[in-house]
Design a protein around this motif. Structure first.
Motif: not given
Length: 174
Positions: A9-37
Motif C-alpha cells: 500500500c502506498p504512503p500518504r501523498q508526498w511521503w516516502f515509504k521504506e520497506n525492509s527485511n533482514g535475512v539471517a543465514r546463521w549456518y553461513l555466518g551471514e546477515v543481510d539487510a534488504r530494502g526498497v524506498i
C-alpha cells in the motif's frame, strides 16, 4: 475475522515509504539487510542491500530498520512511513513492549534517527505486502557488500517484475 493486507500500500501523498527485511543465514555466518524506498505513487526511489553483523534475530531486525532510516535520511526525506515484518521490533520502537537488553541500544539509535524526520509512521507488514524486498532477500549470498539500485530496470528480474506488478495495480485502482 482478522483480515490482513496482502498487497503493498502506498504512503500518504508526498511521503516516502521504506520497506525492509533482514535475512539471517546463521549456518553461513551471514546477515543481510534488504530494502526498497518508494514514492506515494509507487515509483521506486532506491533499493538497497548490505551485509550486517548481528547475533540474534531481534538484533538483525533492529539493525535493518536502523539502516533503512539511515538510507532515508541520507537522501533527505522528511516524511517517511517505514514497514518491517518483525512485529516484535515494530512494537518495541513504538514502546509497546519491553525489549531484551541486547537490543536496547539499537532501539535508542532508531529513536535518535527518527528525530531527523519531520513526519514519521512505522508499521508491521506481512510477507505478502513485502514481496519486492523478499525478492531481493531471495538472492541471498549472491549480493556481497553494500549495493544500491537507483533505477528499476537495474534491479534483479524477479524484483523488477514484482515492482512493475504493484505499480500496475496502483494505476488500475487509482
Amino acid at each position: 475475522m482478522l483480515r490482513r493486507n496482502t498487497k503493498w500500500c502506498p504512503p500518504r501523498q508526498w511521503w516516502f515509504k521504506e520497506n525492509s527485511n533482514g535475512v539471517a543465514r546463521w549456518y553461513l555466518g551471514e546477515v543481510d539487510a534488504r530494502g526498497v524506498i518508494r514514492m506515494h505513487v509507487g515509483e521506486m526511489v532506491v533499493a538497497y542491500s548490505g551485509n550486517l553483523k548481528g547475533s540474534t534475530n531481534d538484533q538483525v531486525e533492529g539493525m535493518v530498520l536502523l539502516w533503512g532510516l539511515k538510507v532515508s535520511l541520507s537522501i533527505g526525506f522528511k516524511a517517511l512511513t517505514t514497514e518491517g515484518d518483525s512485529k516484535l521490533m515494530i512494537d518495541a520502537v513504538k514502546g509497546l513492549n519491553k525489549v531484551n537488553w541486547s537490543i536496547e541500544g539499537i532501539i535508542k539509535d532508531i529513536h535518535k534517527f527518527l528525530l531527523g524526520l519531520e513526519h514519521f509512521e512505522i508499521g508491521h507488514v506481512y510477507r505478502e505486502g513485502n514481496e519486492v524486498v523478499d525478492a531481493l532477500a531471495a538472492l541471498g549470498s549472491q549480493i556481497k557488500g553494500c549495493r544500491f539500485w537507483r533505477r528499476k530496470d537495474s534491479l534483479p528480474n524477479n524484483a523488477q517484475l514484482l515492482l512493475h506488478g504493484e505499480s500496475q495495480a496502483l494505476d488500475s485502482n487509482g
